[in-house]
Design a protein around this motif. Sequence first.
Motif, PDB file in Angstrom:
ATOM      1  N   SER A 153     -11.987   3.308   0.495  1.00  0.00           N
ATOM      2  CA  SER A 153     -11.203   1.827   0.056  1.00  0.00           C
ATOM      3  C   SER A 153     -10.472   1.133   0.873  1.00  0.00           C
ATOM      4  CB  SER A 153     -10.580   2.339  -0.933  1.00  0.00           C
ATOM      5  OG  SER A 153      -9.224   3.258  -0.836  1.00  0.00           O
ATOM      6  N   PRO A 173      -4.799   4.543  -3.180  1.00  0.00           N
ATOM      7  CA  PRO A 173      -6.100   4.406  -3.129  1.00  0.00           C
ATOM      8  C   PRO A 173      -6.730   5.447  -4.099  1.00  0.00           C
ATOM      9  CG  PRO A 173      -5.101   5.706  -1.015  1.00  0.00           C
ATOM     10  CD  PRO A 173      -3.968   4.909  -2.029  1.00  0.00           C
ATOM     11  N   VAL A 185      -8.750   1.191  -6.249  1.00  0.00           N
ATOM     12  CA  VAL A 185      -7.152   1.077  -6.627  1.00  0.00           C
ATOM     13  C   VAL A 185      -6.737   1.717  -7.634  1.00  0.00           C
ATOM     14  CG1 VAL A 185      -6.933  -0.627  -4.791  1.00  0.00           C
ATOM     15  CG2 VAL A 185      -6.907  -1.184  -7.014  1.00  0.00           C
ATOM     16  N   GLU A 241      -3.092   1.067  -9.249  1.00  0.00           N
ATOM     17  CA  GLU A 241      -2.320   0.035  -9.142  1.00  0.00           C
ATOM     18  C   GLU A 241      -1.186  -0.108 -10.369  1.00  0.00           C
ATOM     19  OE1 GLU A 241      -4.607  -4.012  -9.535  1.00  0.00           O
ATOM     20  OE2 GLU A 241      -2.426  -3.961 -10.615  1.00  0.00           O
ATOM     21  N   GLN A 281       0.749  -4.820   2.254  1.00  0.00           N
ATOM     22  CA  GLN A 281      -0.824  -5.035   2.454  1.00  0.00           C
ATOM     23  C   GLN A 281      -1.239  -6.706   1.951  1.00  0.00           C
ATOM     24  OE1 GLN A 281      -3.332  -5.043   0.065  1.00  0.00           O
ATOM     25  NE2 GLN A 281      -5.232  -4.747   1.154  1.00  0.00           N
ATOM     26  N   GLN A 282      -0.626  -7.184   1.340  1.00  0.00           N
ATOM     27  CA  GLN A 282      -1.309  -8.664   0.946  1.00  0.00           C
ATOM     28  C   GLN A 282      -0.331  -9.434   0.171  1.00  0.00           C
ATOM     29  OE1 GLN A 282      -2.875  -8.367  -3.386  1.00  0.00           O
ATOM     30  NE2 GLN A 282      -3.687  -6.773  -2.366  1.00  0.00           N
ATOM     31  N   LEU A 316      -0.185  -0.488  -4.748  1.00  0.00           N
ATOM     32  CA  LEU A 316      -1.444  -0.260  -4.539  1.00  0.00           C
ATOM     33  C   LEU A 316      -1.706   1.230  -3.821  1.00  0.00           C
ATOM     34  CD1 LEU A 316      -2.317  -3.598  -3.104  1.00  0.00           C
ATOM     35  CD2 LEU A 316      -3.339  -2.848  -5.187  1.00  0.00           C
ATOM     36  N   ALA A 375       0.876  -1.169  -0.068  1.00  0.00           N
ATOM     37  CA  ALA A 375      -0.016  -0.028  -0.094  1.00  0.00           C
ATOM     38  C   ALA A 375       0.812   1.292   0.142  1.00  0.00           C
ATOM     39  CB  ALA A 375      -0.999   0.036   1.295  1.00  0.00           C
ATOM     40  N   PHE A 387      -6.178   1.004   5.118  1.00  0.00           N
ATOM     41  CA  PHE A 387      -4.989   0.247   5.528  1.00  0.00           C
ATOM     42  C   PHE A 387      -3.894   1.533   5.866  1.00  0.00           C
ATOM     43  CE2 PHE A 387      -0.913  -1.630   5.064  1.00  0.00           C
ATOM     44  CZ  PHE A 387      -1.015  -2.874   5.587  1.00  0.00           C
ATOM     45  N   LEU A 388      -3.603   2.074   4.774  1.00  0.00           N
ATOM     46  CA  LEU A 388      -2.704   3.411   5.113  1.00  0.00           C
ATOM     47  C   LEU A 388      -3.286   4.389   6.304  1.00  0.00           C
ATOM     48  CD1 LEU A 388      -2.587   4.777   1.329  1.00  0.00           C
ATOM     49  CD2 LEU A 388      -0.773   3.421   2.805  1.00  0.00           C
ATOM     50  N   ILE A 433      -7.526   0.194   0.564  1.00  0.00           N
ATOM     51  CA  ILE A 433      -6.043   0.555   0.584  1.00  0.00           C
ATOM     52  C   ILE A 433      -5.945   1.887   1.570  1.00  0.00           C
ATOM     53  CG2 ILE A 433      -4.221   1.626  -0.585  1.00  0.00           C
ATOM     54  CD1 ILE A 433      -4.667  -1.655  -0.578  1.00  0.00           C
TER      55      ILE A 433
END
Length: 141
Positions: free
Chosen positions: A68, A63, A41, A43, A82-83, A61, A11, A73-74, A70
């Motif tokens: 969203s 946002p 995203v 990306e 992130q994944q 990724l 992210a 997450f941020l 992402i």
Amino acid sequence: LVTAVDHVGIAVPDLEAAIAFHRETFGLEVTHSEVNEEQGVHEAMLRAPGDATGATQLQLLAPLREDSAIAKFLDRSGPGLQQLAFRVTDVEAAMSALRAKGLRLLYDEPRRGTANSRINFVHPKDAGGVLVELVEPAEVH
Ligand code: V0V
């Protein structure tokens, strides 16, 4: 079930800055970039030069919107991993096999991922704290 590690997703708040960092620092090159409205995203996929086609890629990724995955997450964790995405030949079969083991999938049906792949995710709480993505690549014609 899993044929490869397809990609690892990071992210980032600023896609162009992250691409420049990975190009200048590690010599990675962009192979693909797109906007995925449904996932919220913007990306880019990057690979190490010299890696065979089909090797593991890095996915950056950024946002598109504040609501969203992402952006959330941020806000919570800041930029970072992130994944982890596993490549599979048949995403429905992989979903069934994982459900049978009691793992929660985020979507009832596969959704559209990078380059028309079909994707789903395992809930991070069911995979050791890692958001695991399942990717069935689109057929190459
Ligand atoms: C949240 N958690 C994570 C996490 N995100 N743990 C590890 N890795 C992550 N990325 C933890 C979080 O800290 C909480 O732990 C717990 O999971 C539940 O959090 P929540 O607040 O209930 O859930 P949210 O709203 O943070 O959502 C998390 C999920 C969301 C995973 C459900 O991010 C999601 O739907 N992700 C799938 C879609 C996605 O990531 N799209 C962007 C990439 P505690 O605090 O309770 O312990 S798009 C993409 O990859 C594409 C297009 C592609 O590859 O083709």
